[in-house]
Design a protein around this motif. Structure first.
Motif, PDB file in Angstrom:
ATOM      1  N   THR A  10      34.647  38.549  49.818  1.00 36.87           N
ATOM      2  CA  THR A  10      35.411  39.445  48.964  1.00 36.87           C
ATOM      3  C   THR A  10      34.452  40.204  48.068  1.00 36.87           C
ATOM      4  N   ASP A  29      42.452  42.178  36.847  1.00 35.90           N
ATOM      5  CA  ASP A  29      42.257  42.781  38.160  1.00 35.90           C
ATOM      6  C   ASP A  29      43.326  43.861  38.360  1.00 35.90           C
ATOM      7  N   ARG A  34      44.500  45.110  40.927  1.00 36.53           N
ATOM      8  CA  ARG A  34      45.435  44.818  42.014  1.00 36.53           C
ATOM      9  C   ARG A  34      46.546  43.881  41.550  1.00 36.53           C
ATOM     10  N   GLN A  58      44.523  42.732  47.908  1.00 34.29           N
ATOM     11  CA  GLN A  58      43.124  42.311  48.009  1.00 34.29           C
ATOM     12  C   GLN A  58      42.594  42.555  49.411  1.00 34.29           C
TER      13      GLN A  58
END
Length: 494
Positions: free
Chosen positions: A60, A306, A308, A455
């Protein structure tokens, strides 16, 4: 007489010294063999062979991740050594690495089978799965293997799926045929079915559940196996030192509850599949999210969240519709109440920028307001629940949990206690009374799923092999875990 006694003692001492010297020489010439565990400790490195997939190991933008990685990382830390992950291109390479001694163990989402058990030691299973025949909506759904024709079924070569099909062919389906792909992985096979390049494949239940979020037309036709277990594999030698240590490790993880926490983190949020909802989500990611992404990113940077996750909240609230209005009067992308908007300095709830920044500010305040001893990511999930049901009701659920002898800082516990707020025998005991406590449970589950999807969509490198980890590639230096570092674990999902 005395002289003779002295001579006898001296002779005995001389013989003992000679015997000791001879034993020391023999031991130096032929030292006792070192165990596999001792070799790992002496090397200072645990070599783990794995594969890239959403259920095992991936990269990631924040580093390495995946269930197998987290389990292996914690095991290496327990041993006091560094972890070296080796990525194999296929299952055959995984078992070859064990056979050739290139890897100490395989942590790759492997299922125990009778044929594998004859060649390798397997730890006690850490997750139960079933093998499922997969098809695509719009193509014929078979009710039995006898309905599958030539050229319609393919599976991964050297897989437990291939072993199971052979077993079924020998037992009850002599005309069953299938192809075996030596280079594809499970996600590639599922994609081929979704893309109508292949009629059917077989996948483990947890892999299908995760990938249906990305390929929502995939379906389970039926199960071709009973419950099976995923486990780590070790070379089948007489030296069980490392294997026994791993078996004790999994036993401890299970007893401590850490294993269930990890499994909940990675798989628990999948819940019931919503075919229509996922199609709509994918469509809105393409046509709506690009209009507002920069504001989600800016707000996330300002409030340390984050982007997202903020976007996932916005999608759950309004499907990224800045004109959204509920019957109760909440409005905008982040669906703020009039009172909340006033408190946050938002004067136009239908302005997407103001709404996004206001929602980010509100979520950040909820995170800060929670007691300091609630650790991440339990903290984030509780803040989400408070965003939905209100901070007072969240605290009521925590108090009920504490009164009943449960940990009020564990999201799994609070997830089970929030629905009690809708039952009179429980909410009369609280400060804030009745609440539709099942709503924040579904709310958090949905946001976690949208967050995971975002993600994956925004991290194209998740399927890439990290530098220095391809099988046969020289390793990169890996920093050791800090002393006393806890097992990396997120709280459960719903």
């Amino acid at each position: 007489m005395r002289i003779m006694a002295v001579r006898l003692v001296a002779g005995a001492i001389t013989l003992a010294l000679m015997a000791y010297a001879w034993l020391a020489w023999e031991r130096a010439r032929d030292p006792e063999p070192i165990t596999i565990l001792e070799r790992v400790l002496e090397r200072g490195e645990l070599r783990v062979i794995t594969r890239i997939s959403a259920t095992t190991y991936y990269q990631t933008d924040k580093g390495r991740a995946g269930l197998e990685f987290e389990l292996a990382q914690a095991f290496a830390h327990r041993l006091g050594v560094q972890l070296r992950m080796l990525v194999a291109p296929d299952l055959e390479a995984i078992f070859a690495a064990l056979d050739d001694g290139e890897a100490d163990l395989a942590a790759a989402g492997l299922t125990y089978t009778e044929s594998r058990g004859q060649r390798y030691w397997f730890t006690p299973p850490y997750k139960d799965i079933t093998q499922q025949l997969v098809y695509r909506v719009g193509t014929p759904r078979p009710d039995d293997l006898s309905e599958i024709g030539p050229g319609e079924l393919a599976v991964i070569a050297n897989s437990s799926h291939a072993d199971r099909l052979r077993e079924l062919r020998n037992r009850s389906h002599p005309d069953l045929t299938w192809a075996e792909d030596e280079h594809a992985d499970s996600e590639a096979m599922l994609y081929r079915v979704w893309n109508e390049e292949l009629r059917y494949t077989v996948a483990d239940s947890h892999e299908l559940s995760i990938n249906r979020a990305y390929y929502p037309e995939l379906r389970k036709a039926f199960e071709i196996s009973g419950v099976e277990g995923l486990a780590w594999a070790f070379p089948r030698t007489e030296d069980l030192s490392l294997y026994n240590e791993a078996a004790r490790y999994f036993t401890d993880l299970r007893l401590e509850g850490t294993l269930s926490t990890l499994l909940e983190e990675h798989f628990g949020h999948l819940g019931r599949f919503d075919y229509v909802g996922f199609r709509a989500f994918n469509r809105h990611v393409a046509d709506r999210l690009p209009r507002y992404r920069h504001w989600f990113e800016e707000a996330a940077e300002e409030y340390g969240v984050d982007w997202r996750l903020l976007a996932a909240i916005g999608y759950q609230e309004s499907h990224w519709d800045p004109q959204a209005v509920s019957p109760t009067g909440v409005r905008g992308i982040m669906m703020l109440t009039l009172d909340t908007a006033s408190m946050l300095g938002v004067d136009n709830r239908l302005d997407p920028k103001q709404s996004i920044f206001g929602g980010a500010r509100y979520f950040s305040r909820l995170l800060e307001r929670l007691p300091e001893d609630i650790e991440e990511p339990h903290r984030a999930w509780m803040a989400l629940a408070a965003y939905n049901v209100g901070y007072g009701h969240l605290q009521d659920a925590r108090r009920l949990a504490r009164q009943r002898g449960y940990d009020p800082n564990d999201w799994r516990v609070i997830r089970d206690h929030l629905p009690l707020l809708s039952q009179r025998q429980w909410y009369v005991q609280t400060r804030h009374g009745y609440a539709r406590g099942w709503e924040p449970v579904h709310y958090v589950r949905n946001i976690r799923l949208y967050y995971q999807l975002l993600q994956r969509i925004t991290e194209p490198g998740r399927r890439q092999v990290p530098a220095g980890e391809a099988l046969g590639e020289p390793p990169l230096p890996t920093p050791p875990a800090p002393p006393g570092a806890p097992l990396p674990a997120d709280p459960p999902a719903d």
